[in-house]
Scaffold this motif. Structure first.
Motif, PDB file in Angstrom:
ATOM      1  N   ALA A  25     -13.519 -39.414   3.757  1.00 47.14           N
ATOM      2  CA  ALA A  25     -12.344 -38.630   3.357  1.00 47.14           C
ATOM      3  C   ALA A  25     -12.717 -37.187   3.024  1.00 47.14           C
ATOM      4  O   ALA A  25     -11.950 -36.262   3.297  1.00 47.14           O
ATOM      5  CB  ALA A  25     -11.675 -39.293   2.154  1.00 47.14           C
ATOM      6  N   ARG A  26     -13.900 -36.990   2.434  1.00 45.24           N
ATOM      7  CA  ARG A  26     -14.311 -35.623   2.102  1.00 45.24           C
ATOM      8  C   ARG A  26     -14.478 -34.781   3.367  1.00 45.24           C
ATOM      9  O   ARG A  26     -14.077 -33.608   3.399  1.00 45.24           O
ATOM     10  CB  ARG A  26     -15.630 -35.662   1.321  1.00 45.24           C
ATOM     11  CG  ARG A  26     -16.084 -34.302   0.801  1.00 45.24           C
ATOM     12  CD  ARG A  26     -17.401 -34.438   0.054  1.00 45.24           C
ATOM     13  NE  ARG A  26     -17.850 -33.190  -0.539  1.00 45.24           N
ATOM     14  CZ  ARG A  26     -17.514 -32.733  -1.735  1.00 45.24           C
ATOM     15  NH1 ARG A  26     -16.676 -33.428  -2.469  1.00 45.24           N
ATOM     16  NH2 ARG A  26     -17.978 -31.590  -2.217  1.00 45.24           N
ATOM     17  N   CYS A  27     -15.037 -35.385   4.393  1.00 44.01           N
ATOM     18  CA  CYS A  27     -15.198 -34.677   5.670  1.00 44.01           C
ATOM     19  C   CYS A  27     -13.827 -34.325   6.262  1.00 44.01           C
ATOM     20  O   CYS A  27     -13.625 -33.207   6.760  1.00 44.01           O
ATOM     21  CB  CYS A  27     -15.995 -35.545   6.638  1.00 44.01           C
ATOM     22  SG  CYS A  27     -16.092 -34.866   8.293  1.00 44.01           S
ATOM     23  N   GLU A  28     -12.896 -35.268   6.190  1.00 44.46           N
ATOM     24  CA  GLU A  28     -11.559 -34.995   6.714  1.00 44.46           C
ATOM     25  C   GLU A  28     -10.903 -33.836   5.964  1.00 44.46           C
ATOM     26  O   GLU A  28     -10.253 -32.971   6.573  1.00 44.46           O
ATOM     27  CB  GLU A  28     -10.684 -36.243   6.601  1.00 44.46           C
ATOM     28  CG  GLU A  28     -11.043 -37.342   7.578  1.00 44.46           C
ATOM     29  CD  GLU A  28     -10.052 -38.486   7.558  1.00 44.46           C
ATOM     30  OE1 GLU A  28      -9.922 -39.175   8.576  1.00 44.46           O
ATOM     31  OE2 GLU A  28      -9.404 -38.697   6.503  1.00 44.46           O
ATOM     32  N   ALA A  29     -11.080 -33.819   4.642  1.00 46.15           N
ATOM     33  CA  ALA A  29     -10.477 -32.750   3.842  1.00 46.15           C
ATOM     34  C   ALA A  29     -11.063 -31.389   4.215  1.00 46.15           C
ATOM     35  O   ALA A  29     -10.335 -30.399   4.358  1.00 46.15           O
ATOM     36  CB  ALA A  29     -10.687 -33.035   2.357  1.00 46.15           C
ATOM     37  N   ILE A  30     -12.396 -31.352   4.377  1.00 45.45           N
ATOM     38  CA  ILE A  30     -13.038 -30.086   4.771  1.00 45.45           C
ATOM     39  C   ILE A  30     -12.503 -29.629   6.128  1.00 45.45           C
ATOM     40  O   ILE A  30     -12.210 -28.441   6.340  1.00 45.45           O
ATOM     41  CB  ILE A  30     -14.568 -30.256   4.822  1.00 45.45           C
ATOM     42  CG1 ILE A  30     -15.114 -30.558   3.430  1.00 45.45           C
ATOM     43  CG2 ILE A  30     -15.230 -29.016   5.392  1.00 45.45           C
ATOM     44  CD1 ILE A  30     -16.593 -30.935   3.419  1.00 45.45           C
ATOM     45  N   ARG A  31     -12.358 -30.581   7.045  1.00 44.57           N
ATOM     46  CA  ARG A  31     -11.876 -30.220   8.379  1.00 44.57           C
ATOM     47  C   ARG A  31     -10.445 -29.690   8.339  1.00 44.57           C
ATOM     48  O   ARG A  31     -10.098 -28.757   9.080  1.00 44.57           O
ATOM     49  CB  ARG A  31     -11.961 -31.451   9.299  1.00 44.57           C
ATOM     50  CG  ARG A  31     -13.380 -31.814   9.690  1.00 44.57           C
ATOM     51  CD  ARG A  31     -13.397 -33.044  10.581  1.00 44.57           C
ATOM     52  NE  ARG A  31     -14.742 -33.342  11.067  1.00 44.57           N
ATOM     53  CZ  ARG A  31     -15.014 -34.330  11.906  1.00 44.57           C
ATOM     54  NH1 ARG A  31     -14.053 -35.118  12.341  1.00 44.57           N
ATOM     55  NH2 ARG A  31     -16.253 -34.528  12.317  1.00 44.57           N
ATOM     56  N   VAL A  32      -9.589 -30.291   7.497  1.00 45.48           N
ATOM     57  CA  VAL A  32      -8.208 -29.810   7.398  1.00 45.48           C
ATOM     58  C   VAL A  32      -8.183 -28.378   6.865  1.00 45.48           C
ATOM     59  O   VAL A  32      -7.455 -27.515   7.380  1.00 45.48           O
ATOM     60  CB  VAL A  32      -7.365 -30.746   6.505  1.00 45.48           C
ATOM     61  CG1 VAL A  32      -6.018 -30.114   6.190  1.00 45.48           C
ATOM     62  CG2 VAL A  32      -7.161 -32.092   7.197  1.00 45.48           C
ATOM     63  N   ILE A  33      -8.981 -28.102   5.838  1.00 48.86           N
ATOM     64  CA  ILE A  33      -9.049 -26.725   5.323  1.00 48.86           C
ATOM     65  C   ILE A  33      -9.502 -25.772   6.428  1.00 48.86           C
ATOM     66  O   ILE A  33      -8.918 -24.693   6.621  1.00 48.86           O
ATOM     67  CB  ILE A  33     -10.008 -26.646   4.112  1.00 48.86           C
ATOM     68  CG1 ILE A  33      -9.453 -27.439   2.927  1.00 48.86           C
ATOM     69  CG2 ILE A  33     -10.225 -25.189   3.702  1.00 48.86           C
ATOM     70  CD1 ILE A  33     -10.389 -27.480   1.729  1.00 48.86           C
ATOM     71  N   CYS A  34     -10.539 -26.177   7.161  1.00 49.23           N
ATOM     72  CA  CYS A  34     -11.053 -25.331   8.252  1.00 49.23           C
ATOM     73  C   CYS A  34      -9.951 -25.054   9.280  1.00 49.23           C
ATOM     74  O   CYS A  34      -9.769 -23.908   9.729  1.00 49.23           O
ATOM     75  CB  CYS A  34     -12.242 -25.999   8.929  1.00 49.23           C
ATOM     76  SG  CYS A  34     -13.740 -26.034   7.934  1.00 49.23           S
ATOM     77  N   CYS A  35      -9.232 -26.100   9.676  1.00 55.07           N
ATOM     78  CA  CYS A  35      -8.202 -25.936  10.711  1.00 55.07           C
ATOM     79  C   CYS A  35      -7.078 -25.024  10.231  1.00 55.07           C
ATOM     80  O   CYS A  35      -6.584 -24.179  11.006  1.00 55.07           O
ATOM     81  CB  CYS A  35      -7.638 -27.297  11.112  1.00 55.07           C
ATOM     82  SG  CYS A  35      -8.778 -28.311  12.076  1.00 55.07           S
ATOM     83  N   GLU A  36      -6.663 -25.181   8.989  1.00 53.52           N
ATOM     84  CA  GLU A  36      -5.537 -24.365   8.511  1.00 53.52           C
ATOM     85  C   GLU A  36      -5.957 -22.917   8.268  1.00 53.52           C
ATOM     86  O   GLU A  36      -5.173 -21.992   8.521  1.00 53.52           O
ATOM     87  CB  GLU A  36      -4.938 -24.994   7.248  1.00 53.52           C
ATOM     88  CG  GLU A  36      -4.320 -26.361   7.491  1.00 53.52           C
ATOM     89  CD  GLU A  36      -3.371 -26.373   8.686  1.00 53.52           C
ATOM     90  OE1 GLU A  36      -2.516 -25.486   8.802  1.00 53.52           O
ATOM     91  OE2 GLU A  36      -3.507 -27.294   9.531  1.00 53.52           O
ATOM     92  N   LEU A  37      -7.160 -22.706   7.767  1.00 54.91           N
ATOM     93  CA  LEU A  37      -7.634 -21.322   7.626  1.00 54.91           C
ATOM     94  C   LEU A  37      -7.810 -20.682   9.009  1.00 54.91           C
ATOM     95  O   LEU A  37      -7.532 -19.483   9.186  1.00 54.91           O
ATOM     96  CB  LEU A  37      -8.953 -21.282   6.849  1.00 54.91           C
ATOM     97  CG  LEU A  37      -8.882 -21.690   5.369  1.00 54.91           C
ATOM     98  CD1 LEU A  37     -10.247 -21.512   4.705  1.00 54.91           C
ATOM     99  CD2 LEU A  37      -7.828 -20.889   4.599  1.00 54.91           C
TER     100      LEU A  37
END
Length: 411
Positions: free
Chosen positions: A112-124
């Motif tokens: 889940a932590r990896c998914e959260a980091i990826r979502v932040i990356c995609c939205e930024l």
């Protein structure tokens, strides 16, 4: 007195060759690739009847040719940097889309932590890409200040990207099975501060255009794409939603935990250049909304799949202290992560639209075949239809409103 004139192209050759006087009804105009509004190697071969475009042939040129064949000659991990070069304004989002496609092939779940980091990356990455698109569009239609303001905000994002990935432009951050490294200390707080200060500035930037009479005059009612045309031409992203189709992969086919976050999908009503601009403006607000939700519930745990020992390279400290990890690292580097045979297709909602990877595997560390579905290439396909009947000056507005990047057109 008759004017002697040599027609340089096929369109003009169709004119009455026997005519002795200079004919102005039809002429051919090469717009680009050096034209500032064509953004790179794109050339539009226009046929004009006075100021009216009667035919438009986009010629893509040569930029990053052969990406798909390159992928078939290197390991899955080695291809990650090449995904940076597709839409080079949103490399973080490209990395994520490719990694998830390969993970689906390997039937691999990331924490889940990896998914959260990826979502932040995609939205930024979405905010960064839309800011550049907005600034460049402002220049295209005569508004310089927007470019300066949007670039200042984009620079703040690039500093965050550099802290996270070690690079500003070509990040290569995502790995198959996780991300290259965890978020640095205090990074989430700095992302939160960026969001807090960004929204008021975004409103100021948008206020320079939304009610600007020159801007509205050049975009409202110009380059209208109907809902039916948008669907039949395979448009995605803001270009599709601007025509009134509320299709967003983050909502309709959630991935990387997007189903946990609340956000709205903006859609247009008329499908003109102005609607597409409004959609991108609202998408940036919604991206901030998503990032704040991720930061508020940022998961603990690992940033990569601990079980993916044959896919994800071991941490450097383990490589230096363990013979088994050193051998594992050597095998992954030389032979690539060993994938099962099969086929997979995955597409992600990138800033320009749906970025998809179709991978065929016969097993081993190298894909047998790869096909990339790039949004800019598909979005540009409607150009010959939407430009015909418009004025030459409107071609610039239409091009900018499609917000393409040539790196993913000629793959």
């Amino acid at each position: 007195m008759a004017t002697e004139y040599a027609f340089p192209d096929s369109a003009a050759k169709n004119a009455d060759a026997a005519a002795q006087e200079f004919q102005t009804e039809k002429m051919s105009l090469a717009m680009g690739p050096s034209h500032p509004s064509t953004h790179g190697v794109l050339r539009l071969q226009l046929e004009l009847d006075g100021e009216v475009v009667t035919q438009c042939d986009p010629i893509l040129g040569y930029l990053h040719r052969g990406d798909e064949k390159i992928a078939e000659n290197m390991t899955y991990n080695q291809f990650v940097p090449y995904t940076d070069r597709l839409d080079y304004l949103a490399p973080l989002a490209n990395n994520v889309a490719y990694a998830i496609a390969v993970e689906k092939l390997a039937n691999l779940q990331v924490p889940a932590r990896c998914e959260a980091i990826r979502v932040i990356c995609c939205e930024l990455a979405r905010i960064s890409a839309h800011l550049l698109g907005l600034g460049a569009y402002g220049i295209d239609v005569g508004a310089w200040s927007v470019f300066l303001y949007s670039f200042e905000e984009r620079e703040k994002l690039y500093k965050l990207f550099e802290e996270l990935t070690g690079a500003r432009f070509t990040t290569s951050y995502t790995r198959i099975g996780g991300v290259a490294r965890d978020v640095p200390e205090g990074w989430n707080e700095r992302v939160g501060k960026f969001c807090d200060q960004f929204l008021p500035i975004l409103e100021e930037i948008l206020s320079l255009l939304t009610r600007n009479k020159i801007f509205t005059g050049r975009t409202q009612g110009v380059g209208i794409i109907s809902k039916a045309d948008a669907i039949s031409y395979g448009l995605t992203g803001p270009n599709l939603r601007g025509s009134g189709v509320a299709f967003d992969l983050r909502k309709d086919r959630p991935y990387s935990g997007y189903e946990k976050y609340e956000f709205d999908v903006p859609v247009g009503t008329t499908g003109d250049c102005y609607d597409r601009y409004l959609c991108r403006g609202e998408e940036m607000r919604q991206s901030v909304r998503i990032v704040r939700q991720v930061l508020a519930n940022f998961p603990a745990g690992s940033y990569y799949n601990e079980d993916a020992k044959k896919i994800f390279a071991p941490r450097k400290d383990k490589v230096l202290t363990s013979m088994e990890e050193l051998i594992n690292n050597f095998m992954i580097t030389t032979e690539g992560p060993q994938m099962p045979a099969g086929e997979v297709y995955f597409e992600a909602e990138n800033p320009k639209g749906a970025l998809g990877f179709f991978i065929v595997s016969k097993g081993g560390g190298v894909p047998y075949r790869m096909k990339i579905r790039s949004p800019s290439f598909c979005n540009l396909s409607i150009l010959p239809k939407v430009c015909v009947g418009s004025l030459v000056s409107d071609t610039v507005s239409i091009l900018g409103s499609l917000d393409f990047v040539m790196g993913e057109c000629d793959r």
